[in-house]
Design a protein around this motif. Structure first.
Motif, PDB file in Angstrom:
ATOM      1  N   LYS A 152       2.198   1.769  -3.474  1.00  0.00           N
ATOM      2  CA  LYS A 152       1.147   2.281  -4.363  1.00  0.00           C
ATOM      3  C   LYS A 152       0.906   3.765  -4.120  1.00  0.00           C
ATOM      4  CE  LYS A 152      -1.910  -0.901  -3.331  1.00  0.00           C
ATOM      5  NZ  LYS A 152      -3.178  -1.671  -3.301  1.00  0.00           N
ATOM      6  N   ASN A 153       0.919   4.165  -2.849  1.00  0.00           N
ATOM      7  CA  ASN A 153       0.719   5.579  -2.522  1.00  0.00           C
ATOM      8  C   ASN A 153       1.885   6.437  -3.006  1.00  0.00           C
ATOM      9  OD1 ASN A 153      -1.731   5.020  -1.279  1.00  0.00           O
ATOM     10  ND2 ASN A 153      -0.831   4.778   0.757  1.00  0.00           N
ATOM     11  N   ASN A 177      -5.058  -2.805  -6.161  1.00  0.00           N
ATOM     12  CA  ASN A 177      -4.538  -4.011  -5.528  1.00  0.00           C
ATOM     13  C   ASN A 177      -3.225  -4.424  -6.176  1.00  0.00           C
ATOM     14  OD1 ASN A 177      -5.278  -5.420  -7.993  1.00  0.00           O
ATOM     15  ND2 ASN A 177      -7.390  -5.385  -7.211  1.00  0.00           N
ATOM     16  N   ASN A 203       0.821  -1.213   0.000  1.00  0.00           N
ATOM     17  CA  ASN A 203       0.000   0.000   0.000  1.00  0.00           C
ATOM     18  C   ASN A 203       0.853   1.260   0.000  1.00  0.00           C
ATOM     19  OD1 ASN A 203      -2.508  -1.247  -0.069  1.00  0.00           O
ATOM     20  ND2 ASN A 203      -2.653  -1.423   2.160  1.00  0.00           N
TER      21      ASN A 203
END
Length: 379
Positions: A8-9, A260, A5
């Motif tokens: 991805k950020n 995802n 995560n």
């Protein structure tokens, strides 16, 4: 290291701001490191003898009796899958008169026969037959077995170990490799094709080719630029090793964060650099692996490229698909990157005292060359 995560950020922030990740400072790298023969000799000892070297993958030789050859520091190497689960490395030298036993690669052999006098060795490197045995009976066969070299298989990547220092450094690198290659195992991939070339480049300059996305729009306007976003990249280091992640144009067009892990894989390209000179390029359906080794002359290297698919390649349409992918990569690297690199290599001699400039937007280049310097100063 960051969670999925977090990564991805980080990537979404780059896309929103049309930015890339930076190092703290500009780095100046001396040109002499690419052309100095004395430095090349030290590299041969410190980096390619006293340190572990990734020589290939287990997926190159999936079946018992499969094999391939290579050469490091003028040492001819023979890599053999001698059982379903075991892969071994030997000096590729007949114990009789020193002839190379094999050249290139092959499949499902039961033994190796020397082309000079037909001495025969089994897959375990044991001498099993020699013509006119009575002339050599004073030396037992088991004293003439092939010289075995330590080989470690880490998640499908094969690491040669020439001495105790290399063994210690391999063990100290395992934790970093586990994090870098988490949930990744090339043993499960299927080889499509391999290719080997000898560009007139110092080996480090060949590696440099892969260590920034700053050049994509400028050097690859028709091959890679339509696919990859130029000069936008995440960077993380794992000990000596590193990872780069760049977005495809499809990630930018989504205009939202990737949801995802599967979406992340589809819309990015990931490059893992296994120090010193193995480049693993991860795509959604396949992986490219590059092995770069120095040759006798400081201005020449050996570059091996292999494409591995995640699914078995059983149909004509699959073969056409992977051939197109294979040729796209060859065009970008052999026809675009390396010819420009060869001109750079020649130009080094025009002003050998100058230093190259690695920008703050080229952190992977900086990390790689700092690790080279550290390796050369180790006892």
């Amino acid at each position: 290291m960051d969670s999925t995560n977090d990564i991805k950020n980080r990537l979404q922030n780059l896309i929103i701001n049309q930015e890339t990740e930076y190092s703290k400072n500009i780095y100046r790298n001396p040109v002499k490191e690419y052309i100095d023969t004395k430095i090349a000799v030290i590299e041969e000892k410190k980096i390619f003898t006293d340190s572990p070297v990734c020589i290939g993958t287990a997926a190159l030789i999936p079946n018992k009796g499969d094999w391939f050859t290579s050469e490091i520091n003028n040492k001819p190497i023979l890599i053999v899958r001698n059982t379903k689960t075991e892969i071994s490395a030997y000096l590729n030298i007949c114990s009789h008169r020193g002839t190379k036993l094999a050249e290139g690669n092959g499949k499902k052999v039961y033994a190796f026969k020397c082309p000079y006098h037909s001495w025969v060795y089994n897959l375990n490197g044991e001498l099993t037959a020699r013509p006119r045995e009575n002339a050599f009976a004073q030396i037992k066969k088991n004293e003439c077995n092939l010289n075995k070299i330590t080989l470690h298989n880490h998640q499908g990547f094969l690491w040669l170990i020439f001495n105790k220092k290399a063994e210690q450094r391999y063990k100290s690198n395992i934790e970093h490799l586990n994090k870098l290659l988490k949930n990744y195992d090339i043993n499960k991939h299927h080889l499509y094709k391999s290719y080997k070339i000898y560009p007139k480049l110092n080996w480090k300059l060949a590696v440099d080719t892969f260590l920034e996305l700053y050049h994509i729009d400028h050097l690859h306007p028709k091959s890679l630029a339509p696919i990859l976003k130029s000069d936008m990249c995440l960077f993380d280091s794992y000990g000596k090793n590193l990872r780069m992640i760049g977005p495809r144009h499809s990630a930018v067009k989504l205009n939202r964060a990737l949801k995802n892990e599967n979406e992340f894989d589809v819309h990015t390209i990931k490059l893992h650099i296994l120090f010193p000179s193995t480049i693993v390029v991860c795509h959604p359906e396949h992986t490219e692996v590059w092995h770069i080794l120095p040759k006798d002359e400081v201005n020449t290297c050996e570059v091996s490229y292999s494409l591995y698919a995640k699914e078995a390649i059983n149909t004509e349409s699959a073969i056409r698909h992977w051939e197109n992918n294979f040729q796209l990569t060859i065009k970008a690297v052999e026809k675009e990157d390396f010819p420009l690199g060869e001109n750079i290599q020649k130009g080094f001699y025009a002003d050998p005292k100058r230093k190259l400039i690695f920008g703050k937007n080229e952190p992977a280049l900086q990390h790689f060359h700092k690790q080279i310097k550290l390796a050369l100063t180790k006892k």
